[in-house]
Design a protein around this motif. Structure first.
Motif, short mmCIF file in Angstrom:
data_model
loop_
_atom_site.label_atom_id
_atom_site.label_comp_id
_atom_site.label_asym_id
_atom_site.label_seq_id
_atom_site.Cartn_x
_atom_site.Cartn_y
_atom_site.Cartn_z
N GLY A 1 -2.16 2.31 9.62
CA GLY A 1 -3.10 3.13 8.86
C GLY A 1 -4.52 2.59 8.94
N ASP A 2 -5.32 2.97 7.97
CA ASP A 2 -6.76 2.67 8.02
C ASP A 2 -7.10 1.19 8.10
OD1 ASP A 2 -7.22 5.34 7.87
OD2 ASP A 2 -8.49 5.25 6.07
N VAL B 1 -8.31 1.10 2.93
CA VAL B 1 -9.65 0.51 2.85
C VAL B 1 -9.67 -0.61 1.81
CG1 VAL B 1 -11.04 2.40 3.74
CG2 VAL B 1 -10.22 2.51 1.39
N PRO C 1 -0.73 7.48 2.06
CA PRO C 1 0.13 8.35 2.86
C PRO C 1 0.87 7.59 3.97
CG PRO C 1 -2.21 8.76 3.31
CD PRO C 1 -2.14 7.91 2.10
N LEU D 1 -2.89 0.41 -7.36
CA LEU D 1 -3.13 1.55 -8.24
C LEU D 1 -1.88 1.80 -9.09
CD1 LEU D 1 -4.80 4.13 -5.82
CD2 LEU D 1 -5.88 2.94 -7.74
N ILE E 1 -6.58 19.60 3.33
CA ILE E 1 -6.46 18.86 4.61
C ILE E 1 -5.90 19.88 5.60
CG2 ILE E 1 -5.50 16.81 5.75
CD1 ILE E 1 -4.77 15.70 3.02
N SER F 1 -7.74 -2.57 -1.87
CA SER F 1 -7.24 -2.21 -3.21
C SER F 1 -8.32 -1.47 -3.95
CB SER F 1 -6.95 -3.46 -4.02
OG SER F 1 -5.92 -4.19 -3.49
N LEU G 1 -9.28 9.77 -4.03
CA LEU G 1 -10.59 10.28 -3.60
C LEU G 1 -10.65 11.80 -3.41
CD1 LEU G 1 -11.59 7.51 -1.01
CD2 LEU G 1 -12.14 7.63 -3.43
N GLN H 1 -5.88 6.96 -0.87
CA GLN H 1 -7.13 7.75 -0.86
C GLN H 1 -6.89 9.23 -1.18
OE1 GLN H 1 -9.70 7.02 2.69
NE2 GLN H 1 -8.36 5.28 3.05
N GLY I 1 0.82 -1.21 0.00
CA GLY I 1 0.00 0.00 0.00
C GLY I 1 0.86 1.25 0.00
N ALA I 2 0.68 2.09 -1.03
CA ALA I 2 1.45 3.33 -1.15
C ALA I 2 0.57 4.54 -0.89
CB ALA I 2 2.11 3.42 -2.53
N ILE J 1 -4.76 10.38 9.26
CA ILE J 1 -3.41 10.24 8.72
C ILE J 1 -2.36 10.36 9.82
CG2 ILE J 1 -1.75 11.29 7.12
CD1 ILE J 1 -4.27 12.14 5.43
C1 LIG Z 1 -12.85 12.57 1.33
C2 LIG Z 1 -11.86 12.22 2.43
C3 LIG Z 1 -11.26 13.22 3.16
C4 LIG Z 1 -10.36 12.90 4.17
N1 LIG Z 1 -9.79 13.92 4.89
C5 LIG Z 1 -8.90 13.63 5.89
C6 LIG Z 1 -8.32 14.68 6.69
O1 LIG Z 1 -8.65 15.85 6.53
N2 LIG Z 1 -7.43 14.31 7.65
C7 LIG Z 1 -7.07 13.01 7.88
O2 LIG Z 1 -6.24 12.76 8.75
N3 LIG Z 1 -7.62 12.00 7.14
C8 LIG Z 1 -8.53 12.29 6.18
N4 LIG Z 1 -9.10 11.27 5.45
C9 LIG Z 1 -8.73 9.89 5.77
C10 LIG Z 1 -7.36 9.55 5.15
O3 LIG Z 1 -7.40 9.76 3.76
C11 LIG Z 1 -7.00 8.10 5.46
O4 LIG Z 1 -6.92 7.97 6.86
C12 LIG Z 1 -5.65 7.75 4.83
O5 LIG Z 1 -5.71 7.82 3.43
C13 LIG Z 1 -5.23 6.35 5.24
O6 LIG Z 1 -4.00 6.11 4.64
P1 LIG Z 1 -3.50 4.63 4.37
O7 LIG Z 1 -2.13 4.81 3.77
O8 LIG Z 1 -3.66 3.83 5.61
O9 LIG Z 1 -4.51 4.01 3.30
P2 LIG Z 1 -4.99 4.44 1.84
O10 LIG Z 1 -4.84 5.89 1.62
O11 LIG Z 1 -6.34 3.84 1.70
O12 LIG Z 1 -3.96 3.68 0.89
C14 LIG Z 1 -3.94 2.26 0.86
C15 LIG Z 1 -3.32 1.79 -0.44
O13 LIG Z 1 -3.15 0.37 -0.38
C16 LIG Z 1 -3.40 -0.19 -1.64
N5 LIG Z 1 -3.72 -1.62 -1.46
C17 LIG Z 1 -4.68 -2.18 -0.69
N6 LIG Z 1 -4.64 -3.53 -0.74
C18 LIG Z 1 -3.61 -3.83 -1.57
C19 LIG Z 1 -3.06 -5.06 -2.04
N7 LIG Z 1 -3.53 -6.26 -1.65
N8 LIG Z 1 -2.02 -5.01 -2.91
C20 LIG Z 1 -1.52 -3.80 -3.33
N9 LIG Z 1 -2.00 -2.62 -2.90
C21 LIG Z 1 -3.03 -2.63 -2.03
C22 LIG Z 1 -4.55 0.65 -2.18
O14 LIG Z 1 -4.62 0.60 -3.60
C23 LIG Z 1 -4.21 2.05 -1.66
O15 LIG Z 1 -3.49 2.83 -2.60
C24 LIG Z 1 -10.02 11.56 4.44
C25 LIG Z 1 -10.61 10.53 3.67
C26 LIG Z 1 -11.53 10.85 2.69
C27 LIG Z 1 -12.17 9.74 1.90
#
Ligand SMILES: Cc1cc2nc3c(=O)[nH]c(=O)nc-3n(C[C@H](O)[C@H](O)[C@H](O)COP(=O)(O)OP(=O)(O)OC[C@H]3O[C@@H](n4cnc5c(N)ncnc54)[C@H](O)[C@@H]3O)c2cc1C
Length: 358
Positions: free
Chosen positions: A299-300, A127, A22, A44, A60, A129, A54, A50, A19-20, A311
């Motif tokens: 992360g999420d 959340v 943030p 992706l 932010i 892929s 998204l 996200q 997962g790449a 984040i």
């Molecule tokens: C509209 C919106 C606004 C937001 N605003 C804020 C804010 O203001 N402040 C804040 O703190 N948070 C905010 N968030 C939440 C924040 O975006 C998430 O908490 C954050 O993106 C989580 O990061 P992550 O790296 O854990 O996961 P993600 O950003 O979901 O990245 C996960 C990555 O893993 C990849 N992946 C998953 N499974 C696999 C697999 N099996 N093989 C290869 N790749 C895979 C996916 O393709 C994805 O690119 C917001 C979210 C939304 C939807």
């Protein structure tokens, strides 16, 4: 006789980050500071999870030290921050299998056939892929890869083809315009953009170009919904559609491109035998390790008492998971806490000068 091609050797790495988004990107930074080599995989074709998929242009306001930044700016900054560690990215492929080896490391396989051998795995899968939303019509699925595409493969020939594009977002309009505006012998024969309503989710100038291409009869737009497929001699030959007035007709086609957006699917990681609660990986809050030693989740994607999907929380989790992963990668080495402000070793790793002593 030529010997059969040898399979590529597996890619050895200290840590594999799945997962790449943030949090996955910051994970690479924290591992880099601890001299743990990491590789990153994402389903992706681009980095940022996200934030890019998204809300790239939304502000932010709760990233420490930054009054405001957009999703795109945050990802840009995170990528700049990890530059010193030259982390290899493997994009556009999903990790679909993880198995523990007898030597305690892990075999990790992707949908594009990559094979990694990793000492530690950090799942930062958010959340899930992001996968294309499918056009579900009886009998359509079997044409995927020959006449039906959710991502256009390199080298696909449109020459003389009747192309139907389903969607109303940037990718749908971009492909419609590319084909409609192409003025070469390899141009498509007919380009039809179709969406259930005449509403577009793209930049106004792109929508205006699309209208101009329609007026110039380089393409057409129809507001309709697909209801079925037609086949001739086993080939997809048409799409049955119902217009806004309910009238049914058939759109003859040779190629069907579908861009209905992406939706996250937890996918294969729910089958890796890791403890889960409500589709989230259960971790402890000291090491952010899952029920499988050596596999961490940040992360999420993770859950623990008090979890907040923010984040900044993911950044904290990534920091502690990095220390735990480093202890696994270097079992005989002490892992001291060092400040980036004052540590000459960290300055060396970051490629910055250590200020002269006063
Ligand atoms: C509209 C919106 C606004 C937001 N605003 C804020 C804010 O203001 N402040 C804040 O703190 N948070 C905010 N968030 C939440 C924040 O975006 C998430 O908490 C954050 O993106 C989580 O990061 P992550 O790296 O854990 O996961 P993600 O950003 O979901 O990245 C996960 C990555 O893993 C990849 N992946 C998953 N499974 C696999 C697999 N099996 N093989 C290869 N790749 C895979 C996916 O393709 C994805 O690119 C917001 C979210 C939304 C939807």
């Amino acid at each position: 006789m030529r010997a059969p091609a040898e399979p590529a050797p597996p890619i050895d790495t200290d840590a594999l980050i799945i997962g790449a988004g943030p949090v996955g990107l910051f994970q690479a930074f924290e591992l880099g500071l601890l001299e743990v080599q990491a590789q990153l995989v994402d389903s992706l074709p681009y980095r940022g999870g996200q934030c890019i998929e998204l809300y790239p242009d939304k502000p932010i306001y709760d990233i420490p030290g930054l009054k405001v930044c957009s999703g795109r700016e945050l990802v840009h900054n995170l990528l700049q921050q990890i530059e010193p560690f030259h982390v290899p990215f493997h994009l556009g492929r999903q990790v679909n299998a993880v198995q523990r080896r007898d030597d305690g490391r892990f075999d990790v396989h992707t949908t594009l056939g990559d094979h990694f051998v990793a000492r530690a795995i950090i799942i930062a899968a958010g959340v899930g892929s992001f996968l294309p939303r499918l056009l579900r019509l009886p009998g359509l699925e079997r044409h995927e890869g020959t006449q039906l595409f959710y991502q256009v493969p390199e080298g696909l020939s449109f020459s003389g083809q009747r192309v139907v594009i389903v969607g109303n977002g940037p990718s749908a309009l971009d492909w419609a315009l590319r084909l409609a505006e192409a003025n070469t012998l390899r141009a498509a024969d007919r380009v039809t953009l179709m969406h259930r309503r005449e509403v577009f989710d793209a930049a106004p100038e792109v929508v205006e170009r699309m209208h101009a291409a329609c007026r110039a009869q380089r393409m057409q737009f129809i507001a309709a919904q697909a209801t079925g497929v037609e086949e001739t001699a086993g080939r997809l030959s048409g799409l049955q559609v119902a217009g806004g007035d309910g009238a049914q007709h058939t759109l003859a086609l040779d190629l069907l491109l579908v861009f209905q957006g992406l939706s996250p699917k937890l996918g294969p990681l729910s089958h890796w035998g890791l403890a889960m609660e409500r589709k989230q990986l259960v971790v402890d809050t000291e090491r952010f390790e899952t029920s499988e030693p050596g596999i961490f989740a940040v992360g999420d994607i993770n859950t623990y008492p008090g979890k907040k999907k923010l984040i900044v929380c993911g950044f904290h989790e990534a920091t502690l998971a990095a220390f735990a992963a480093a202890a696994r990668v270097f079992p005989d080495k002490a892992i001291p806490l060092q400040y980036t402000t004052t540590s000459p070793r960290l300055h060396h790793l970051l490629g910055v000068d250590t200020p002269a002593a006063e």
